[in-house]
Enzyme design. Structure first.
Site, PDB file in Angstrom:
ATOM      1  CE1 TYR A  59      18.844  -1.428   9.824  1.00  0.00           C
ATOM      2  CE2 TYR A  59      19.448  -0.407  11.782  1.00  0.00           C
ATOM      3  CZ  TYR A  59      19.137  -0.341  10.422  1.00  0.00           C
ATOM      4  OH  TYR A  59      19.177   0.597   9.922  1.00  0.00           O
ATOM      5  CD  GLU A  61      20.603  -3.773   6.017  1.00  0.00           C
ATOM      6  OE1 GLU A  61      21.760  -4.378   5.780  1.00  0.00           O
ATOM      7  OE2 GLU A  61      20.350  -2.801   6.313  1.00  0.00           O
ATOM      8  CG  ASP A 205      -2.269  -3.574  -5.895  1.00  0.00           C
ATOM      9  OD1 ASP A 205      -2.666  -3.796  -4.614  1.00  0.00           O
ATOM     10  OD2 ASP A 205      -1.704  -2.238  -5.952  1.00  0.00           O
ATOM     11  CB  THR A 231      -1.600  -2.421   2.090  1.00  0.00           C
ATOM     12  OG1 THR A 231      -2.902  -2.450   1.516  1.00  0.00           O
ATOM     13  CG2 THR A 231      -0.681  -1.495   1.310  1.00  0.00           C
ATOM     14  CE  LYS A 234      -5.487   0.247   0.605  1.00  0.00           C
ATOM     15  NZ  LYS A 234      -3.838  -0.006   0.495  1.00  0.00           N
ATOM     16  NE  ARG A 240      -1.612   3.291   8.453  1.00  0.00           N
ATOM     17  CZ  ARG A 240      -2.589   3.357   7.304  1.00  0.00           C
ATOM     18  NH1 ARG A 240      -1.945   3.725   6.143  1.00  0.00           N
ATOM     19  NH2 ARG A 240      -4.010   3.454   7.491  1.00  0.00           N
TER      20      ARG A 240
HETATM   21  N1  DSN Z   1      -4.051   5.310  -0.832  1.00  0.00           N
HETATM   22  C1  DSN Z   1      -4.961   4.001  -0.642  1.00  0.00           C
HETATM   23  C2  DSN Z   1      -6.367   3.803  -0.865  1.00  0.00           C
HETATM   24  O1  DSN Z   1      -7.021   4.919  -0.262  1.00  0.00           O
HETATM   25  O2  DSN Z   1      -6.770   3.106  -1.823  1.00  0.00           O
HETATM   26  C3  DSN Z   1      -4.293   2.984  -2.044  1.00  0.00           C
HETATM   27  O3  DSN Z   1      -2.805   3.049  -1.588  1.00  0.00           O
END
Ligand code: DSN
Length: 421
Positions: A59, A61, A205, A231, A234, A240
């Site tokens: 932990y 925090e 984003d 994120t 990708k 993740r």
């Molecule tokens: N679900 C993602 C996508 O496939 O683009 C975005 O969060």
């Protein structure tokens, strides 16, 4: 050994046969299927090692040097390294690497500068935006007045004049740039000009294109934006998880929003994996990877166009191709299903002004990030385009699906991943 220690030492296959078996099944699916989901990738083994590490036991925090738990001397070093690497990679003044997911990262940026009832201007979900850009069932649609911009009917690219006019009329607190299903480059300087003119905060984003930005093949939104959210799983090829970048003036408020505002304990195993991802994305090999992602998407798009498919906006500038399937007389939903049977994984997606419902759609979204991580190049993209054409030309023919499935497994076998896992 005590009973308790024995349990702790058991390998997964013995501790939980059911879950272990399903992971094996999923490994086999990833091994044999062609992965074309534009938001997916195959992460380096080093990232998986960090994410599956003993850091899950801790932990922490709070923020480095201001933690609310003892024993944080090593994990706060990890967090500091992740922060510094994120700042360096994207040229940011401040980074928060604690957000667990992309929607949470967006929530952190929005909550830092908006109150319920404020207006947010973002891209329509059915024209490329994301749920967290204002969908009525998402917290954004519940808390804020949403004004949406879209694409021009003719060019199917963002209509910046329309964005400017909507911003002048609605005076939003926040303008969101960025998309989940938009195959073209985004003009962040233009978005910033509109935000400055109308007194809005620009939140970009960049989740889909973060790897392209890191690899220098897409303009970096950071110098143009007040906040950048992303994120890591990708095109950036990390774990993740997510992070937020912002200018110094918003730094303290952003950190307070993330913790204690919307999250408790950070996932240190994910933060360590993000640090590894940022390191690898700053290396020269990653630039070569990002360049190939772009070349592969272009090659896939061109090969599909030559086979008579219509590409939304006529082509692609990034890792993504959005197909309009209406002339092939098949819906996105049906195409996704038959391609899956043929060993090609993709996802149905709305196209601009789609006559079909969101659960059906007329489009298919394809991405090149994962197949490029396998080592595939333009020649393989042509092979895949041929396979997609064959399957979608005879969607009811089980023999075609079987034949293509076997060919796709052979193609993947020539580009093996995780040989020792
Ligand atoms: N679900 C993602 C996508 O496939 O683009 C975005 O969060």
């Amino acid at each position: 050994m005590t009973y308790c220690n024995e349990i702790l030492e058991l390998p997964l296959a013995q501790a939980d046969h059911e879950i272990s078996g399903l992971i094996d099944d999923e490994r086999e699916r990833q091994r044999t299927h062609i992965e074309l989901i534009a938001s997916e990738n195959f992460v380096p083994r080093a990232v998986m090692e960090a994410q599956g590490s003993i850091l899950t036991n801790k932990y922490a925090e709070g923020y480095p040097h201001k933690k609310y738990y003892g024993g944080c001397e090593f994990v706060e070093k990890i967090e500091e390294i992740a922060i510094e690497r994120a700042k360096k990679l994207f040229g940011a003044e401040h980074a928060n690497v604690q957000p667990h997911a992309g929607t949470t990262a967006n929530q952190a940026a929005y909550f830092t500068v908006m109150k319920p009832g404020d207006t947010m201007l973002a891209m329509k979900l059915d024209q490329g935006g994301h749920l967290s850009h204002g969908h009525p069932l998402n917290f954004t649609g519940m808390l804020y007045k949403i004004v949406s911009y879209g694409v021009d009917r003719e060019t199917e690219t963002i209509d910046y004049d329309d964005v400017a006019s909507l911003a002048r009329k609605s005076r939003p607190k926040v303008i969101v740039a960025g998309a989940s299903a938009y195959p073209r480059s985004i003009d962040f300087a233009r978005f910033r000009k509109i935000a400055d003119e109308t007194g809005a905060v620009l939140v970009t984003d960049m989740a889909h294109i973060a790897g392209l930005v890191a690899g220098g093949v897409h303009e970096n939104p950071t110098p143009h934006s007040h906040f950048v959210t992303s994120t890591t799983q990708k095109s950036l090829r990390g774990p993740r998880g997510a992070f937020v970048l912002c200018t110094e003036e918003h730094a303290a408020a952003l950190d307070r929003t993330v913790f204690p505002g919307i999250q408790g304990g950070p996932l240190l195993q994910a933060i360590a994996a993000k640090a590894v991802c940022f390191k690898l994305a700053g290396e020269p090999e990653f630039k070569i990877y990002a360049e190939q992602v772009i070349k592969n998407a272009a090659a896939l798009g061109l090969a599909l166009r030559e086979r008579g498919f219509r590409l939304v906006s006529g082509g692609t500038d990034n890792h993504m191709v959005l197909l309009d399937l209406r002339s092939r007389r098949i819906t996105g939903k049906a195409a996704e299903r038959v391609l899956e049977e043929a060993g090609i994984t993709s996802n149905k997606n709305a196209i601009p002004f789609d006559p079909e419902k969101p659960a059906v759609t007329s489009g298919l979204r394809l991405g090149s990030a994962a197949v490029t991580s396998r080592g595939m190049k333009e020649g393989e993209m042509k092979e895949i385009a041929r396979a997609i054409d064959e399957v979608l030309s005879s969607p009811e023919d089980a023999m075609t699906a079987r034949r293509v499935r076997s060919r796709m497994a052979d193609l993947n076998a020539a580009f093996q991943l995780y040989k020792s896992l």
